[in-house]
Design an enzyme around this catalytic site. Sequence first.
Site, short mmCIF file in Angstrom:
data_model
loop_
_atom_site.label_atom_id
_atom_site.label_comp_id
_atom_site.label_asym_id
_atom_site.label_seq_id
_atom_site.Cartn_x
_atom_site.Cartn_y
_atom_site.Cartn_z
N TYR A 130 0.97 -9.71 0.78
CA TYR A 130 0.70 -9.33 -0.60
C TYR A 130 1.82 -9.90 -1.47
O TYR A 130 2.98 -9.48 -1.35
CB TYR A 130 0.64 -7.81 -0.74
CG TYR A 130 -0.14 -7.15 0.39
CD1 TYR A 130 -1.51 -6.98 0.30
CD2 TYR A 130 0.51 -6.76 1.57
CE1 TYR A 130 -2.23 -6.41 1.35
CE2 TYR A 130 -0.20 -6.19 2.61
CZ TYR A 130 -1.56 -6.01 2.50
OH TYR A 130 -2.26 -5.46 3.54
N ASP A 135 -13.21 0.93 10.70
CA ASP A 135 -12.22 0.60 9.67
C ASP A 135 -12.03 -0.91 9.69
O ASP A 135 -11.39 -1.45 10.60
CB ASP A 135 -10.91 1.34 9.98
CG ASP A 135 -9.88 1.22 8.87
OD1 ASP A 135 -10.17 0.56 7.86
OD2 ASP A 135 -8.78 1.79 9.03
N ARG A 158 -5.57 -9.12 3.71
CA ARG A 158 -5.47 -8.25 4.89
C ARG A 158 -6.70 -8.51 5.74
O ARG A 158 -7.81 -8.68 5.22
CB ARG A 158 -5.38 -6.78 4.50
CG ARG A 158 -5.20 -5.84 5.68
CD ARG A 158 -4.74 -4.44 5.27
NE ARG A 158 -5.70 -3.70 4.46
CZ ARG A 158 -5.56 -3.48 3.16
NH1 ARG A 158 -4.51 -3.96 2.51
NH2 ARG A 158 -6.47 -2.78 2.48
N HIS A 172 3.58 -2.69 5.50
CA HIS A 172 3.00 -1.63 6.32
C HIS A 172 2.98 -2.06 7.78
O HIS A 172 3.28 -3.21 8.12
CB HIS A 172 1.58 -1.29 5.84
CG HIS A 172 0.61 -2.43 5.84
ND1 HIS A 172 -0.04 -2.88 6.97
CD2 HIS A 172 0.16 -3.21 4.82
CE1 HIS A 172 -0.84 -3.88 6.66
NE2 HIS A 172 -0.73 -4.12 5.36
N ASP A 220 -11.77 -3.40 2.11
CA ASP A 220 -11.38 -2.52 3.21
C ASP A 220 -12.40 -1.38 3.21
O ASP A 220 -12.35 -0.50 2.35
CB ASP A 220 -9.96 -2.00 2.98
CG ASP A 220 -9.40 -1.22 4.18
OD1 ASP A 220 -10.20 -0.72 4.99
OD2 ASP A 220 -8.16 -1.12 4.28
N HIS A 265 -3.77 0.74 -1.64
CA HIS A 265 -4.82 1.74 -1.65
C HIS A 265 -5.57 1.73 -2.98
O HIS A 265 -5.86 2.78 -3.55
CB HIS A 265 -4.25 3.13 -1.36
CG HIS A 265 -3.85 3.32 0.07
ND1 HIS A 265 -3.09 4.39 0.50
CD2 HIS A 265 -4.10 2.58 1.17
CE1 HIS A 265 -2.89 4.28 1.81
NE2 HIS A 265 -3.50 3.18 2.23
N HIS A 278 -7.37 7.72 10.41
CA HIS A 278 -6.03 7.74 11.00
C HIS A 278 -6.07 8.86 12.05
O HIS A 278 -5.80 10.01 11.75
CB HIS A 278 -4.96 7.99 9.95
CG HIS A 278 -4.77 6.83 9.02
ND1 HIS A 278 -3.77 6.80 8.07
CD2 HIS A 278 -5.43 5.66 8.90
CE1 HIS A 278 -3.84 5.65 7.41
NE2 HIS A 278 -4.85 4.95 7.89
N HIS A 285 -3.21 1.65 13.45
CA HIS A 285 -3.16 3.10 13.65
C HIS A 285 -4.27 3.48 14.62
O HIS A 285 -5.21 2.71 14.84
CB HIS A 285 -3.34 3.84 12.31
CG HIS A 285 -4.55 3.41 11.52
ND1 HIS A 285 -5.83 3.82 11.83
CD2 HIS A 285 -4.68 2.58 10.46
CE1 HIS A 285 -6.68 3.30 10.98
NE2 HIS A 285 -6.02 2.51 10.14
#
Length: 463
Positions: free
Chosen positions: A413, A296, A430, A375, A285, A268, A386, A379
């Site tokens: 990562y 997203d 990602r 993770h 992102d 994040h 979310h 979602h």
Amino acid sequence: MSARPSVSPSSTNRLDRPAEADDNSSMDTVNTLSRCAERRHALQLRMGQGVAVIPTAPVRVRNRDSDYLYRFDSYFYYLSGFSEPEAVLVLVAGQAPKSILFCRERDPARELWDGVRNGPEGAKAGLGVDEAFPIGTLDEHMPRLLANQPVLHYAPGADPAWDARIMDWLNEVRSQTRSGIAAPAEIRDLRTALDEMRLFKDDSEVAVMRRAAAISAAAHERAMRATRPGRGEYEIEAELLYEFRRRGSQYPAYTPIVAGGANACILHYRENSARLADGDLLLIDAGCELDGYASDVTRTFPVNGKFSGPQKDIYELVLAAQGAAIAAVRTGNRWDEPHNAAVSVLARGFVDLGLCSGTVEKVIETEDYKRFYMHRTGHWLGLDVHDAGEYKSGGEWRRLEPGMTLTVEPGCYVRPADSAPKPFWNIGVRIEDDVVVTADGCEVLTAAAPKTVRALEALVGRG
């Protein structure tokens, strides 16, 4: 682009304007408000009896006399299509159902500073609610509305101030016991029913999300073209935000992550302040919000337009994992099947690349893969990034059904560590897309955002 069924400083955006007075945006507004009326009716049927109280979000102070840009509460907007602050929707279920909106009154002095308000009369006409009253009369009306009702439906614990206010109403009703008036004997969490409703997107919602996805895809492509060594992460963020707004999105759906090099290994990361270095990857992102609905999207690509060998190995592994996960998004599959498909591919790749040792089965069983992929693979997505909706039902992962909308976002990562081969250090990848479940598979809403190695290398730095 369609206009939100909301108030802006322009009086032409009043809810009570005639549909023929504008272009297709007016029809979009009418359709949205019609859907909201259908949702209110569906919720009243689910309630069975009692009264529901759904407040919108408050205005939030940023600092001193400056507020954050206002954003309505998603539950409230889902049922009302009304985007003004200081508003409450009340639904009465049972044999005499009705919908009541409490909102701000017209105020020319305040409208000069803050923009046009609908007022109760305009809101009633525009939203199709049965009744509308000034927000200042809410405390006067609510004890009467709750009197002799068996159930109160609201979201306990969501806001302590509302908890206290609702308790005051209940206590006022209870004080009339000797007059033969009873207070609701039961309180039910309204979010249980609303979360289930919001989990399934109707055609109009998918249409908005499809447009949001197209805007975000175009913004990511713009960012790719603008990227080159020496530019700041914040400069690339500015390209994204410009394209969002230029194409009609009202806001970013969340704070964009623009993470070069080692910053991509911070899930994040939000500073977006570093310089982009030649030879690094850039992970972005970012998604826009359109008419309340979020997109997203994540893409990762080389700052200089050319993947190194180790970067390409990791990237193509994550891309293969995402492909396997998307293939598992289909009606009847469990929620966890896309995640399991991604993990299977990643675990195999981690072993092959020397990031993990042992058999693939052992890497999955011991969760050793979580050193590099910590993770889950997605979602729910909708009015919230979310979004609302349970992932399990009765202790079991729920089955995917048409209309469910989700992200698919595996990653890898690699932080510097003795256990990781040095050529992979500080590589963070990602890849994320927005996917809606259909009757015969799924639709990738964000497919237009480039993600193959060939497409990325052809685009980066070509702006």
